[in-house]
Design a protein around this motif. Structure first.
Motif, mmCIF file in Angstrom:
data_model
loop_
_atom_site.group_PDB
_atom_site.id
_atom_site.type_symbol
_atom_site.label_atom_id
_atom_site.label_comp_id
_atom_site.label_asym_id
_atom_site.label_seq_id
_atom_site.Cartn_x
_atom_site.Cartn_y
_atom_site.Cartn_z
ATOM 1 N N ALA A 65 -7.107 4.508 -5.694
ATOM 2 C CA ALA A 65 -8.269 5.208 -5.154
ATOM 3 C C ALA A 65 -7.926 6.676 -4.924
ATOM 4 O O ALA A 65 -6.865 6.998 -4.375
ATOM 5 C CB ALA A 65 -8.699 4.566 -3.839
ATOM 6 N N SER A 66 -8.804 7.569 -5.333
ATOM 7 C CA SER A 66 -8.614 9.007 -5.115
ATOM 8 C C SER A 66 -9.806 9.570 -4.365
ATOM 9 O O SER A 66 -10.926 9.022 -4.448
ATOM 10 C CB SER A 66 -8.425 9.730 -6.449
ATOM 11 N N PHE A 67 -9.596 10.663 -3.649
ATOM 12 C CA PHE A 67 -10.597 11.203 -2.741
ATOM 13 C C PHE A 67 -10.885 12.665 -3.037
ATOM 14 O O PHE A 67 -10.065 13.368 -3.639
ATOM 15 C CB PHE A 67 -10.125 11.048 -1.290
ATOM 16 N N ASP A 68 -12.047 13.114 -2.556
ATOM 17 C CA ASP A 68 -12.471 14.484 -2.810
ATOM 18 C C ASP A 68 -11.999 15.444 -1.722
ATOM 19 O O ASP A 68 -12.359 16.615 -1.728
ATOM 20 C CB ASP A 68 -13.990 14.554 -2.940
ATOM 21 N N ARG A 69 -11.209 14.971 -0.784
ATOM 22 C CA ARG A 69 -10.731 15.822 0.303
ATOM 23 C C ARG A 69 -9.407 15.307 0.838
ATOM 24 O O ARG A 69 -8.998 14.172 0.583
ATOM 25 C CB ARG A 69 -11.754 15.865 1.430
ATOM 26 N N ALA A 70 -8.748 16.156 1.587
ATOM 27 C CA ALA A 70 -7.437 15.805 2.143
ATOM 28 C C ALA A 70 -7.590 14.816 3.295
ATOM 29 O O ALA A 70 -8.655 14.675 3.906
ATOM 30 C CB ALA A 70 -6.734 17.065 2.633
ATOM 31 N N PHE A 71 -6.484 14.117 3.586
ATOM 32 C CA PHE A 71 -6.453 13.183 4.714
ATOM 33 C C PHE A 71 -6.046 13.938 5.970
ATOM 34 O O PHE A 71 -5.113 14.756 5.961
ATOM 35 C CB PHE A 71 -5.439 12.069 4.459
ATOM 36 N N GLY B 259 -3.319 -0.276 5.409
ATOM 37 C CA GLY B 259 -3.130 1.119 5.789
ATOM 38 C C GLY B 259 -4.470 1.804 5.958
ATOM 39 O O GLY B 259 -5.520 1.249 5.618
ATOM 40 N N TRP B 260 -4.425 3.015 6.518
ATOM 41 C CA TRP B 260 -5.664 3.760 6.697
ATOM 42 C C TRP B 260 -5.450 5.234 6.425
ATOM 43 O O TRP B 260 -4.330 5.751 6.500
ATOM 44 C CB TRP B 260 -6.246 3.548 8.091
ATOM 45 N N VAL B 261 -6.555 5.861 6.065
ATOM 46 C CA VAL B 261 -6.576 7.318 5.923
ATOM 47 C C VAL B 261 -7.748 7.831 6.740
ATOM 48 O O VAL B 261 -8.817 7.212 6.783
ATOM 49 C CB VAL B 261 -6.703 7.758 4.445
ATOM 50 N N GLY B 262 -7.523 8.957 7.433
ATOM 51 C CA GLY B 262 -8.561 9.547 8.266
ATOM 52 C C GLY B 262 -9.048 10.862 7.690
ATOM 53 O O GLY B 262 -8.367 11.501 6.863
ATOM 54 N N PHE B 263 -10.233 11.280 8.120
ATOM 55 C CA PHE B 263 -10.851 12.487 7.588
ATOM 56 C C PHE B 263 -11.471 13.308 8.712
ATOM 57 O O PHE B 263 -11.972 12.751 9.703
ATOM 58 C CB PHE B 263 -11.941 12.120 6.574
ATOM 59 N N ASP B 264 -11.454 14.631 8.525
ATOM 60 C CA ASP B 264 -12.139 15.534 9.441
ATOM 61 C C ASP B 264 -13.564 15.703 8.928
ATOM 62 O O ASP B 264 -13.792 16.304 7.875
ATOM 63 C CB ASP B 264 -11.413 16.878 9.473
ATOM 64 N N ILE C 17 0.838 -1.186 0.000
ATOM 65 C CA ILE C 17 0.000 0.000 0.000
ATOM 66 C C ILE C 17 0.876 1.238 0.000
ATOM 67 O O ILE C 17 1.950 1.261 0.632
ATOM 68 C CB ILE C 17 -0.961 0.019 1.213
ATOM 69 N N GLU C 18 0.454 2.267 -0.742
ATOM 70 C CA GLU C 18 1.126 3.566 -0.776
ATOM 71 C C GLU C 18 0.067 4.647 -0.597
ATOM 72 O O GLU C 18 -0.972 4.621 -1.267
ATOM 73 C CB GLU C 18 1.848 3.785 -2.111
ATOM 74 N N ILE C 19 0.328 5.586 0.302
ATOM 75 C CA ILE C 19 -0.594 6.686 0.563
ATOM 76 C C ILE C 19 0.073 7.983 0.111
ATOM 77 O O ILE C 19 1.142 8.354 0.613
ATOM 78 C CB ILE C 19 -0.955 6.756 2.058
ATOM 79 N N ASP C 20 -0.526 8.646 -0.858
ATOM 80 C CA ASP C 20 -0.002 9.884 -1.429
ATOM 81 C C ASP C 20 -0.857 11.030 -0.894
ATOM 82 O O ASP C 20 -1.936 11.320 -1.419
ATOM 83 C CB ASP C 20 -0.071 9.813 -2.956
ATOM 84 N N THR C 21 -0.373 11.675 0.166
ATOM 85 C CA THR C 21 -1.165 12.728 0.804
ATOM 86 C C THR C 21 -1.309 13.953 -0.089
ATOM 87 O O THR C 21 -2.344 14.626 -0.063
ATOM 88 C CB THR C 21 -0.535 13.133 2.144
ATOM 89 N N ALA C 22 -0.284 14.239 -0.883
ATOM 90 C CA ALA C 22 -0.314 15.438 -1.731
ATOM 91 C C ALA C 22 -1.413 15.344 -2.787
ATOM 92 O O ALA C 22 -2.044 16.352 -3.143
ATOM 93 C CB ALA C 22 1.038 15.643 -2.403
ATOM 94 N N HIS C 23 -1.626 14.151 -3.299
ATOM 95 C CA HIS C 23 -2.634 13.968 -4.357
ATOM 96 C C HIS C 23 -3.896 13.258 -3.857
ATOM 97 O O HIS C 23 -4.744 12.877 -4.669
ATOM 98 C CB HIS C 23 -2.022 13.186 -5.518
#
Length: 811
Positions: free
Chosen positions: A244-250, A287-292, A204-210
């Motif tokens: 996978a891409s998201f509509d908001r930052a992590f 891995g995980w990504v969190g959101f506000d 798994i790779e998490i690209d916070t910038a994109h």
């Protein structure tokens, strides 16, 4: 090919054809009203929950026709290395540990196949490794069926944690809305290693910038946990990539491996292995990504998958789902795609429950084969290398449950979707060429799994050709399959994987060709009697194919081999109650394997002698003769479907009688046609249709086996059934609906009219084919290859004189 008439003209022609049978049926509904009775939006009658209980092993998640992506839950009963049922979902299990990207419909090896990359909306802080949560006590959630909705192309669920997931898919990509409670931590877990059978590796790779998460899993191992031969299949054969891409930052990130948690990390790797229980528990990565979510509780994710590369996954997503497409947008397109596909069989009349059962069965039948090629035509070969589809081939397909599908599902595919069937045939040929000329009997993605027995690919491609499918290299495919059936291969002497997953596709072929049966003591197969019957069916189909190709010498040789079933028919084998003449396994020296019991599975694969004795669809008249004649055979068939007191026994559970949950005997209700008693086919099929199939989660009798049991229902409801592999002839039964139109891209439409069809008219009184009265219970190949009309006069009582003459019986 001549141009097709306009839709309006075709609609008018169908309406006229539906009512041309007034001469037989008496009063007939007027043309306009009859045409309006045909279903126009089949998806309104599809319930993906049918088959999710009672061992049906279907899944309710979002999928398109033949789709690569099938986004559906992975359930848990408290063991992270297992699930509630094969393929990840069981209606009675209301706790899940993720929503996985790939699934297989109805395969019976628990925990099935695929289930790759479960993605779990988790409410709370990630404070320990999810892989260390071996009992799924923390990083899983319960749910209620009241908060769950499944329709073709879309799946929605609300979890007890307060999170919800709304999913819709294209063929190779999907979009999701995840919502979370605004006052609690919101995370998405990517359990990259946790495929249903485990994994060799994952990353798994998490690209916070994109705002992107990418990764892959190296896995396979279908049926790898079976006690019989499981070790043989504990191997990897494909890697699934996702992006996978998201509509908001992590707001947070992290990864884990085995029991070690790495908050803030953005990369990780590690597989689980292919063991189960304590031998695998605690291993894996993700891995995980969190959101506000304090201001906005909805998170949108877009995801693509590929079996070739991460770039392929991203290209598939980019080309299939528009950047701003919502779940509603993708779901609407998916519903429209399913309506187009399901409209190939439009029925009129019947009850709402019957329409629901019918269209859900058709839906399950057309879930597969499944795409494994990317939008650019690249796919993983069986040699482990990337390939591109051949010239003229639109896509590479896989997931071939041959032993199951060759009996009904592939016939339905050829009948309704011949172009898909041709691409599927070419796909299997491509795999064989990449596999040293060996055609595997159960192909998953690009893996040769060897599951089951016999040579079902020969029967499958012969049937495709007989039914008019031509968009594949049929000469090359025939030569390759004929070579596999005549030239021994070293694998045929191996016991690796036996029983259940024997490596040899024509096991111990030299002995088989010499003895003319598979000897139980040296066959290197699941069971010698079953192998002989399966090979005889396959060889008879090859003979028919050769005859159609003008290869008469080969045709004669294979046709003769199609009669070798007689070498395992023991006229002296009995049940101890006076009935003699059964299929029985033999040893190399010619002796019969003893002790014999018709209820035993010794020498057979997932069945008993009582069931397999009827598995001679290519030579029913020969079987009847061996039993002492058609009358004797018919009486024995009566006992196969009834208890001693005359009551029905068609639900399974009796080793001596009909089993609707597995394939070897599913053609048996149709054998009465060849025995000169077609009214008994009519009443037997209707009994099974009415009591074994239905609506609700328990609506399938057993494993759907990649659409096979569903295809049996579709054919039976239409009043048609394939006579034998390698043939386009159709046996005739009683239609369930007053009208039906099979709309086909080639071969001409087929129109079926039975105005009196209802619960009180299960019998055929008379039939016309293309306006001509017929006195036979079968239609020759022209109905399938050219199209035509069938018109029925139905009755409340059996007509015991129609279609009973010896000269007109199916051979």
């Amino acid at each position: 090919m001549p141009s097709r008439p306009s839709p309006a003209r075709r609609h008018a022609a169908r309406a006229a054809a539906i009512v041309l049978v007034g001469v037989l049926a008496g009063a007939v509904t007027p043309p306009a009203a009859q045409a309006e009775a045909l279903v126009t939006r089949p998806t309104a009658y599809v319930d993906p929950m049918i088959g999710t209980a009672n061992g049906g092993n279907t899944y309710p998640g979002a999928v398109r026709p033949y789709g690569m992506m099938a986004w559906s839950p992975t359930s848990t009963t408290g063991d992270q290395t297992s699930t509630g049922a094969a393929n990840g979902y069981e209606y009675g299990v209301t706790r899940m540990r993720g929503l996985s990207l790939t699934h297989v419909n109805g395969a019976g090896c628990n925990p099935g196949a695929a289930g790759d990359v479960p993605i779990m909306p988790f409410v709370g802080d990630v404070t320990s490794s999810p892989s260390a949560d071996t009992k799924d006590a923390v990083y899983a959630s319960g749910f209620s069926h009241d908060d769950e909705r499944a329709v073709p192309g879309r799946y929605t669920v609300g979890l007890d944690s307060g999170a919800t997931a709304d999913l819709a898919v294209s063929e190779r990509a999907g979009v999701a809305d995840f919502s979370f409670p605004a006052d609690k931590p919101a995370n998405l877990l990517f359990r990259v290693s946790n495929s249903l059978n485990g994994s060799e590796d994952a990353e798994i790779e998490i690209d916070t910038a994109h705002r992107r998460v990418t990764g892959s899993v190296l896995t396979g191992a279908f049926c790898g946990r079976r006690a019989n031969g499981g070790t043989n299949n504990r191997k990897s054969y494909y890697r699934l990539y996702f992006s996978a891409s998201f509509d908001r930052a992590f707001s947070t990130t992290g990864t884990w491996r085995d029991g070690t948690l790495a908050p803030g990390a953005t990369s990780g790797s590690g597989g689980e292995g292919y063991a189960t229980g304590a031998d695998r528990a605690g291993h894996g990565s993700g891995g995980w990504v969190g959101f506000d979510t304090t201001a906005d509780d909805d998170v949108r994710m877009r995801i693509g998958i590929s079996y070739v590369s991460r770039a392929g996954a991203e290209a598939n997503l980019r080309q299939e789902i528009a950047p701003r497409a919502s779940v509603d947008d993708v779901a609407r397109a998916g519903s429209a795609a399913w309506d187009r596909e399901l409209s190939s069989a439009r029925v009129g009349g019947g009850s709402e429950a019957q329409r629901t059962t019918f269209y859900t069965a058709l839906y399950h039948s057309l879930m597969q084969p499944n795409l494994i090629s990317d939008r650019d035509g690249r796919y993983p070969g069986m040699d482990g290398k990337p390939h591109r589809v051949t010239r003229g081939q639109k896509a590479q397909y896989s997931n071939f449950s041959g032993w199951d599908q060759y009996r009904a599902q592939i016939q339905l595919l050829a009948l309704l979707k011949p172009r898909i069937a041709g691409d599927f045939a070419q796909s299997l040929h491509n795999f064989a060429r990449q596999n040293g000329g060996v055609w595997d009997r159960w192909v998953h993605v690009n893996g040769a799994t060897h599951v089951m027995t016999g040579d079902p690919t020969a029967a499958t491609l012969a049937t495709f050709y007989a039914m008019g499918v031509r968009n594949f290299d049929y000469e090359g495919a025939f030569e390759s399959l004929a070579r596999q059936a005549t030239v021994p291969h070293p694998d045929g002497l191996s016991d690796a994987g036996c029983p259940g997953q024997c490596t040899g596709q024509r096991p111990n072929l030299a002995q088989y060709l010499e003895s003319r049966y598979a000897a139980q003591d040296v066959c290197h197969c699941w069971g010698g009697a079953a192998e002989t019957l399966e090979d005889a069916v396959a060889d008879a189909a090859l003979g028919r194919w050769a005859r159609l190709l003008g290869r008469d010498e080969e045709a004669a040789a294979f046709e003769e081999r199609g009669l070798w079933w007689r070498n395992v028919f023991n006229p002296g084998a009995g049940d101890g109650a006076g009935t003699t003449g059964y299929i029985q396994a033999r040893n190399l020296d010619g002796s019969w394997v003893t002790p014999f019991n018709p209820g035993s599975d010794k020498g057979f694969a997932q069945g008993t002698s009582a069931t397999y004795t009827w598995m001679v669809p290519q030579d029913v008249q020969g079987l009847a003769e061996a039993m002492g004649g058609r009358e004797t055979a018919a009486k024995r068939l009566d006992a196969f479907f009834h208890k001693a007191d005359g009551s029905w026994s068609v639900k399974g559970g009796d080793a001596l009688r009909y089993d609707p949950t597995n394939e070897p005997g599913i053609h048996a209700p149709w054998l009465y046609n060849a025995l000169g008693k077609p009214w008994k086919t009519q009443e037997t099929v209707r009994e099974i249709v009415d009591t074994v199939y239905g609506t609700g989660p328990r609506g399938l009798p057993g494993n759907d086996d990649l659409g096979t049991m569903s295809a049996w229902y579709v054919f039976s409801a239409l009043g048609l059934y394939p006579q034998t592999p390698g043939s386009a002839a159709m046996l005739l039964g009683t239609p369930l609906f007053p009208s039906a139109v099979l709309e086909r891209s080639q071969g001409g439409d087929i129109r079926i009219s039975a105005p009196a069809a209802d619960a009180t008219h299960p019998y055929i009184d008379a039939v016309t084919v293309d306006g001509r009265a017929v006195d036979r219970s079968w239609a020759d190949a022209r109905l399938v290859t050219r199209g035509g009309s069938l018109a029925y006069r139905l009755a409340e009582a059996p007509n015991t004189s129609w279609a009973t003459g010896p000269a007109g019986l199916p051979r």
